[in-house]
Scaffold this motif. Structure first.
Motif, PDB file in Angstrom:
ATOM      1  N   TYR A  51       0.772  -1.043   0.095  1.00 19.55           N
ATOM      2  CA  TYR A  51       0.089  -0.143   0.097  1.00 19.55           C
ATOM      3  C   TYR A  51       1.057   1.347   0.090  1.00 19.55           C
ATOM      4  CZ  TYR A  51      -2.736  -3.886   1.593  1.00 19.55           C
ATOM      5  OH  TYR A  51      -3.651  -4.961   1.919  1.00 19.55           O
ATOM      6  N   THR A  66      -2.806   7.312   9.055  1.00 22.78           N
ATOM      7  CA  THR A  66      -2.959   8.849   8.742  1.00 22.78           C
ATOM      8  C   THR A  66      -2.660   9.269  10.175  1.00 22.78           C
ATOM      9  OG1 THR A  66      -5.256   8.868   9.201  1.00 22.78           O
ATOM     10  CG2 THR A  66      -4.476   8.644   6.825  1.00 22.78           C
ATOM     11  N   ASN A 118       3.357   3.178   9.990  1.00 20.00           N
ATOM     12  CA  ASN A 118       3.651   4.002   9.006  1.00 20.00           C
ATOM     13  C   ASN A 118       2.648   4.037   8.018  1.00 20.00           C
ATOM     14  OD1 ASN A 118       6.303   3.957   9.847  1.00 20.00           O
ATOM     15  ND2 ASN A 118       7.085   2.302   8.618  1.00 20.00           N
ATOM     16  N   HIS A 119       1.641   3.381   8.050  1.00 19.71           N
ATOM     17  CA  HIS A 119       0.468   3.357   6.895  1.00 19.71           C
ATOM     18  C   HIS A 119      -0.824   3.786   7.434  1.00 19.71           C
ATOM     19  CE1 HIS A 119       3.080   0.395   4.819  1.00 19.71           C
ATOM     20  NE2 HIS A 119       2.456   0.820   3.904  1.00 19.71           N
ATOM     21  N   LEU A 161       2.161   4.896   0.938  1.00 24.78           N
ATOM     22  CA  LEU A 161       1.966   5.836   2.200  1.00 24.78           C
ATOM     23  C   LEU A 161       1.320   6.966   1.933  1.00 24.78           C
ATOM     24  CD1 LEU A 161       5.820   5.221   3.406  1.00 24.78           C
ATOM     25  CD2 LEU A 161       3.602   4.127   4.229  1.00 24.78           C
ATOM     26  N   SER A 178      -2.750   6.533   2.876  1.00 20.15           N
ATOM     27  CA  SER A 178      -2.842   5.743   4.313  1.00 20.15           C
ATOM     28  C   SER A 178      -4.247   5.560   4.736  1.00 20.15           C
ATOM     29  CB  SER A 178      -1.851   6.921   5.223  1.00 20.15           C
ATOM     30  OG  SER A 178      -2.469   8.010   5.259  1.00 20.15           O
ATOM     31  N   SER A 192       8.422   7.468  11.068  1.00 17.29           N
ATOM     32  CA  SER A 192       8.473   6.392  11.686  1.00 17.29           C
ATOM     33  C   SER A 192       9.548   6.065  12.679  1.00 17.29           C
ATOM     34  CB  SER A 192       8.148   5.272  10.775  1.00 17.29           C
ATOM     35  OG  SER A 192       9.357   5.238   9.624  1.00 17.29           O
TER      36      SER A 192
END
Length: 394
Positions: free
Chosen positions: A190, A223, A220-221, A192, A195, A373
Motif C-alpha cells: 500500500y 494517517t 507507517n500506514h 504511504l 494511508s 516512523s
C-alpha cells in the motif's frame, strides 16, 4: 442447515436483546478487578456433559488463481497453499463457520460494536473533494471477511481493504470492500500516500513471526490521528477454581505454544500488545479486558448465553489449533493427537469446569503530528480498564 451456522444466526437474532441488558460482571482489568472478578455458577445446573458435534457444510470459495486455490489437505482438514505452512489453522468450511461464530461473540462482548477504538465518527466522514479521499480501513488477516463486510455495511463512506493468505471471502461483498490474497509479513503493497484511518487485526497470535515489524508497518500506514486496534485471547484457559492447571486443555495449550515457537511464531502474545503498541510510538494506548465463560456454567442468563456460544467455538477450535501443530510440527501420531483433542473437548463440555477465556482489546492512536516512523513517542499515555455495558463508540 449446518449446526454452527444456526448458532451464528441465533447470535444475530438475540444480539440486540443481549446488548440492551448486558451485564458488566465479566469485564475487568489486569491491575485488580480485571484479574479476579467472580462469575457466579448456576447452582441448579445438573453439570451434564454436553454433546456438541459439528460437521462440515458446503459453501463456495472465491477463485483467484490455481496456485492460490490449490489447497493442501492434511489429517482430514484443508489448509492454505499460498505461503504454505505460514499459518497452522485450516481454512475449510468447518473453520469458516467457527470464525463467523467467533465474530458474533466479539460483537456481543462489545455490545454490538465492531471495534473498541473511538474511531466511529472518523469513519462516518463523507468523501472529501478537497483531498480526493474517503475514510480508509485495513483489516489484517481477515479470514472469512465478515468483520470487513460488516464495517463496509455500517460505514458506507469508507473504503475497506482486507487481506488474508486464503481467498475464502464471499464474492458478493459490498461495493466498498476489497479482498486481497497477501502475506502481511511481506512488504506491504500500500502506498504511504494513501494511508489508512483505521487498521484492525484479531486473533493473530501464532501467525506472526515479527510483531515489532507489523506494528511498524501499521504505524507507517496510518494517517496522523488514525487508530490501530489488536484483539487477542490468552491462549490458556483460566479458572477461579483449582484443577484447570492439570487439565488436558491446558496441556494442549502448552504444546501449541511450544510447537509454534519451533517454527518461529509467538503464540501467547495477548499480554504483550499494550507494551508493543506504546513502544511503536502510539499514544492514547488503551487496553480493555473481558472474560468469556468456556461453557454455559454461569448463573447470569446473559453470561450463560455467551458461554454457550463460546463452548461451540472452543469445541471446534481445539481441533483447528491442535491437529497440525501436534502432528506436523511435534511429530505426534494422528491417533494419539485425536485422543488428546477428544479429552480436551470433553473437559470443555463439562460445566463443572468453571473455565473462561480472557480477551484483550488494545488500541492506540498515531500522533496527530508525526515526525516520521523513526521517531518514537516517549510520553505515550496508556491505561488498562474494564469494558462498560454501554459502548460509547458504537
Amino acid at each position: 442447515m449446518d449446526e454452527p451456522l444456526l448458532f451464528a444466526q441465533s447470535v444475530l437474532l438475540s444480539q440486540q436483546n443481549f446488548v440492551n441488558g448486558a451485564s458488566a460482571s465479566y469485564y475487568g482489568n489486569s491491575h485488580g478487578p480485571a484479574a479476579h472478578l467472580f462469575i457466579e455458577p448456576d447452582p441448579e445446573d445438573d453439570f451434564s456433559l454436553m454433546s456438541v458435534d459439528s460437521d462440515d457444510s458446503n459453501s463456495y470459495v472465491t477463485s483467484i488463481t490455481p496456485s492460490v486455490t490449490d489447497y493442501q489437505y492434511e489429517n482430514g482438514r484443508r489448509y492454505h497453499s499460498y505461503r504454505k505452512g505460514e499459518y497452522v489453522l485450516p481454512n475449510d468450511e468447518k473453520e469458516q463457520n467457527r470464525l463467523d461464530l467467533f465474530h458474533h461473540i466479539f460483537r456481543m462482548l462489545l455490545n454490538g460494536s465492531l471495534f473498541a477504538a473511538p474511531v466511529a465518527d472518523r469513519l462516518r466522514q463523507p468523501f472529501s473533494s478537497a483531498t480526493g479521499r474517503r475514510p480508509r480501513v485495513l483489516d489484517l488477516g481477515t479470514g472469512t471477511g465478515i468483520w470487513a463486510i460488516d464495517v463496509a455495511d455500517e460505514f458506507p463512506n469508507t473504503e475497506v481493504v482486507a487481506n488474508d493468505l486464503s481467498p475464502i471471502q464471499p464474492s458478493n461483498a459490498p461495493f466498498n470492500v476489497r479482498f486481497e490474497v497477501d502475506d502481511i509479513e511481506s512488504p506491504w503493497p500500500y502506498s504511504l500516500s494513501k494511508s489508512f484511518d483505521f487498521i484492525h487485526c484479531r486473533t493473530l497470535g501464532g501467525a506472526i513471526s515479527n510483531w515489532q515489524a507489523l506494528y511498524q508497518n501499521a504505524y507507517n500506514h496510518l494517517t496522523p490521528g488514525g487508530w490501530f486496534e489488536v484483539t487477542e485471547l490468552r491462549m490458556r484457559f483460566d479458572s477461579d477454581l483449582p484443577g484447570c492447571e492439570n487439565s488436558t486443555a491446558r496441556e494442549i495449550t502448552y504444546l501449541y505454544i511450544r510447537a509454534l515457537a519451533l517454527i518461529g511464531k509467538q503464540a501467547e502474545v495477548a499480554h504483550l500488545h499494550r507494551k508493543w503498541m506504546i513502544d511503536a510510538g502510539f499514544v492514547n494506548v488503551t487496553e480493555r479486558l473481558a472474560r468469556i465463560p468456556s461453557s454455559p456454567w454461569p448463573r447470569d442468563k446473559k453470561l450463560k448465553e455467551l458461554g454457550y456460544y463460546h463452548m461451540h467455538n472452543l469445541i471446534d477450535a481445539i481441533d483447528s489449533y491442535g491437529i497440525a501443530p501436534l502432528t506436523r510440527i511435534l511429530g505426534m501420531e494422528r491417533v494419539a493427537a485425536e485422543v488428546l483433542l477428544a479429552g480436551a473437548r470433553a473437559e470443555i463440555r463439562n460445566k463443572k469446569n468453571h473455565w473462561y477465556s480472557v480477551v484483550h482489546f488494545v488500541f492506540g492512536q498515531k500522533p496527530e503530528t508525526s515526525t516520521g516512523s523513526s521517531t518514537r513517542s516517549t510520553s505515550a499515555s496508556s491505561s488498562t480498564y474494564s469494558l462498560n455495558s454501554n459502548n460509547p463508540h458504537s
